[in-house]
Enzyme design. Sequence first.
Site, PDB file in Angstrom:
ATOM      1  N   ASP A  10       1.931  -2.801   5.569  1.00 27.42           N
ATOM      2  CA  ASP A  10       1.272  -1.959   5.917  1.00 27.42           C
ATOM      3  C   ASP A  10       0.599  -1.238   4.845  1.00 27.42           C
ATOM      4  O   ASP A  10       0.783  -1.638   3.461  1.00 27.42           O
ATOM      5  CB  ASP A  10       2.210  -0.757   6.532  1.00 27.42           C
ATOM      6  CG  ASP A  10       1.468   0.591   6.971  1.00 27.42           C
ATOM      7  OD1 ASP A  10       0.474   0.222   7.689  1.00 27.42           O
ATOM      8  OD2 ASP A  10       1.716   1.757   6.575  1.00 27.42           O
ATOM      9  N   SER A  11      -0.500  -0.645   5.075  1.00 26.96           N
ATOM     10  CA  SER A  11      -1.490  -0.192   4.110  1.00 26.96           C
ATOM     11  C   SER A  11      -0.902   1.127   3.048  1.00 26.96           C
ATOM     12  O   SER A  11      -1.184   1.615   2.008  1.00 26.96           O
ATOM     13  CB  SER A  11      -2.803   0.409   4.576  1.00 26.96           C
ATOM     14  OG  SER A  11      -2.461   1.903   5.743  1.00 26.96           O
ATOM     15  N   TYR A  42      -6.891   2.416   4.710  1.00 24.51           N
ATOM     16  CA  TYR A  42      -7.767   1.282   5.002  1.00 24.51           C
ATOM     17  C   TYR A  42      -8.798   1.522   6.120  1.00 24.51           C
ATOM     18  O   TYR A  42      -9.530   0.866   6.419  1.00 24.51           O
ATOM     19  CB  TYR A  42      -6.644   0.189   5.539  1.00 24.51           C
ATOM     20  CG  TYR A  42      -6.138  -0.862   4.940  1.00 24.51           C
ATOM     21  CD1 TYR A  42      -5.818  -0.359   3.655  1.00 24.51           C
ATOM     22  CD2 TYR A  42      -5.519  -2.147   5.305  1.00 24.51           C
ATOM     23  CE1 TYR A  42      -5.112  -1.287   2.710  1.00 24.51           C
ATOM     24  CE2 TYR A  42      -4.812  -2.756   4.357  1.00 24.51           C
ATOM     25  CZ  TYR A  42      -4.616  -2.336   2.947  1.00 24.51           C
ATOM     26  OH  TYR A  42      -4.277  -3.186   2.196  1.00 24.51           O
ATOM     27  N   GLY A  43      -8.418   2.692   6.815  1.00 30.06           N
ATOM     28  CA  GLY A  43      -9.450   3.110   7.811  1.00 30.06           C
ATOM     29  C   GLY A  43     -10.881   3.045   7.511  1.00 30.06           C
ATOM     30  O   GLY A  43     -11.760   3.154   8.498  1.00 30.06           O
ATOM     31  N   CYS A  73       0.554  -2.275  10.245  1.00 32.48           N
ATOM     32  CA  CYS A  73      -0.639  -1.256  10.370  1.00 32.48           C
ATOM     33  C   CYS A  73      -1.590  -1.645  11.360  1.00 32.48           C
ATOM     34  O   CYS A  73      -2.093  -2.796  11.504  1.00 32.48           O
ATOM     35  CB  CYS A  73      -1.390  -1.617   8.905  1.00 32.48           C
ATOM     36  SG  CYS A  73      -2.864  -0.992   8.577  1.00 32.48           S
ATOM     37  N   THR A  75      -4.875  -0.603  11.773  1.00 30.03           N
ATOM     38  CA  THR A  75      -5.877  -0.829  11.421  1.00 30.03           C
ATOM     39  C   THR A  75      -6.097  -2.453  10.924  1.00 30.03           C
ATOM     40  O   THR A  75      -6.973  -3.056  11.268  1.00 30.03           O
ATOM     41  CB  THR A  75      -6.316   0.027  10.016  1.00 30.03           C
ATOM     42  OG1 THR A  75      -6.251   1.329  10.264  1.00 30.03           O
ATOM     43  CG2 THR A  75      -8.011  -0.351   9.526  1.00 30.03           C
ATOM     44  N   GLU A 150       1.858  13.615   6.615  1.00 28.53           N
ATOM     45  CA  GLU A 150       2.179  13.449   5.266  1.00 28.53           C
ATOM     46  C   GLU A 150       2.597  14.860   4.428  1.00 28.53           C
ATOM     47  O   GLU A 150       3.202  14.526   3.596  1.00 28.53           O
ATOM     48  CB  GLU A 150       1.192  12.701   4.655  1.00 28.53           C
ATOM     49  CG  GLU A 150       1.262  11.119   5.223  1.00 28.53           C
ATOM     50  CD  GLU A 150       0.258  10.171   4.117  1.00 28.53           C
ATOM     51  OE1 GLU A 150      -0.452  10.439   3.519  1.00 28.53           O
ATOM     52  OE2 GLU A 150       0.350   9.037   4.795  1.00 28.53           O
ATOM     53  N   CYS A 185      -0.853   4.534  16.261  1.00 29.72           N
ATOM     54  CA  CYS A 185      -0.898   4.720  14.729  1.00 29.72           C
ATOM     55  C   CYS A 185       0.563   4.844  14.230  1.00 29.72           C
ATOM     56  O   CYS A 185       1.551   5.665  15.131  1.00 29.72           O
ATOM     57  CB  CYS A 185      -1.465   5.940  14.238  1.00 29.72           C
ATOM     58  SG  CYS A 185      -1.458   6.333  12.683  1.00 29.72           S
ATOM     59  N   THR A 186       0.901   4.161  13.297  1.00 35.85           N
ATOM     60  CA  THR A 186       2.295   4.259  12.778  1.00 35.85           C
ATOM     61  C   THR A 186       3.149   5.509  12.286  1.00 35.85           C
ATOM     62  O   THR A 186       4.058   5.760  12.080  1.00 35.85           O
ATOM     63  CB  THR A 186       2.754   3.158  11.814  1.00 35.85           C
ATOM     64  OG1 THR A 186       1.650   3.269  10.726  1.00 35.85           O
ATOM     65  CG2 THR A 186       2.471   1.715  12.437  1.00 35.85           C
ATOM     66  N   HIS A 187       2.201   6.560  12.193  1.00 33.32           N
ATOM     67  CA  HIS A 187       2.669   7.843  11.648  1.00 33.32           C
ATOM     68  C   HIS A 187       2.996   8.529  12.769  1.00 33.32           C
ATOM     69  O   HIS A 187       3.852   9.626  12.606  1.00 33.32           O
ATOM     70  CB  HIS A 187       1.509   8.621  10.984  1.00 33.32           C
ATOM     71  CG  HIS A 187       1.251   8.404   9.549  1.00 33.32           C
ATOM     72  ND1 HIS A 187       0.658   7.021   9.106  1.00 33.32           N
ATOM     73  CD2 HIS A 187       1.236   9.072   8.588  1.00 33.32           C
ATOM     74  CE1 HIS A 187       0.470   7.052   7.845  1.00 33.32           C
ATOM     75  NE2 HIS A 187       0.808   8.257   7.182  1.00 33.32           N
TER      76      HIS A 187
END
Length: 272
Positions: A10-11, A42-43, A73, A75, A150, A185-187
């Site tokens: 992942d980024s 990366y977006g 990721c 993206t 985050e 999105c993984t978040h």
Amino acid sequence: MRRPTIGVFDSGFGGLTVLKALLELIPEADYLYFGDTARLPYGSKSVETVGRYAVEAAHYLEGHGAQVLVIACNTATALALDRIIAAADVPVVGVVEPGAEAAAAVSKNKKVVVVGTEATVSSHAYRKALEMRGVEAREKACPLLVPLVEEGWVEHPVTDQVAGIYLAEAFADGFHDADALVLGCTHYPLLKAVLRKAAPAHVSIVDSAESTAQVVAGQLEGLLVPPAGDEERRRAPRIKFFATDSVEKFRRLGERFLGRPIEDVEHVDLKE
């Protein structure tokens, strides 16, 4: 036969939600996790750059013994999956197709909303994958959600408000009857409760992280022999982490996503 080793890329931190889903579903494997934290997000980068970074990370994980690669990721999956598959010598699983497949299976109305970052949405990877399965999709970029996660504001009223505004827009104008919401999105798995509240009651939530873990489990079945000996099979997975930026920050933030302490982090300096 030794335990299989799964490499997850992942980024940054979000892919740890995919690792978490993998650990729950496939505890009899060992794991390598590569977070390219020095070069995120990366977006905002070009397809060419994302492709180059992702291929470097894939080679790094393969060099450390990964027998399957999971591109956790969205993206990188959306922009560079074909390039990673071409460059890798082991099977590669991205997060978009499994998420689209699960949404298509769960949607009765064949109408789905996908939430993700600006880059994932403008790639239209989910929309294309869903349309190929006969499902109409609306993609909605939710750029404020990642920084809120985050910041640790998962249970903050501001996050409820922001999610409410995004989803009201996503389900408006002819999409009020969409019956599945894909977390692209993984978040976003950290915001599942928030998004559940904000989405219409009839909507099923599809977590691409869980769908991806199921696809990987399916791939491993035919691919790798389980380890001999009960003791080897029963031991806890070994997990090694690689980060391209601060190891300390990776430990601190990463635990939030993985839901367990992060021990073994090695700093990696990928040459530009």
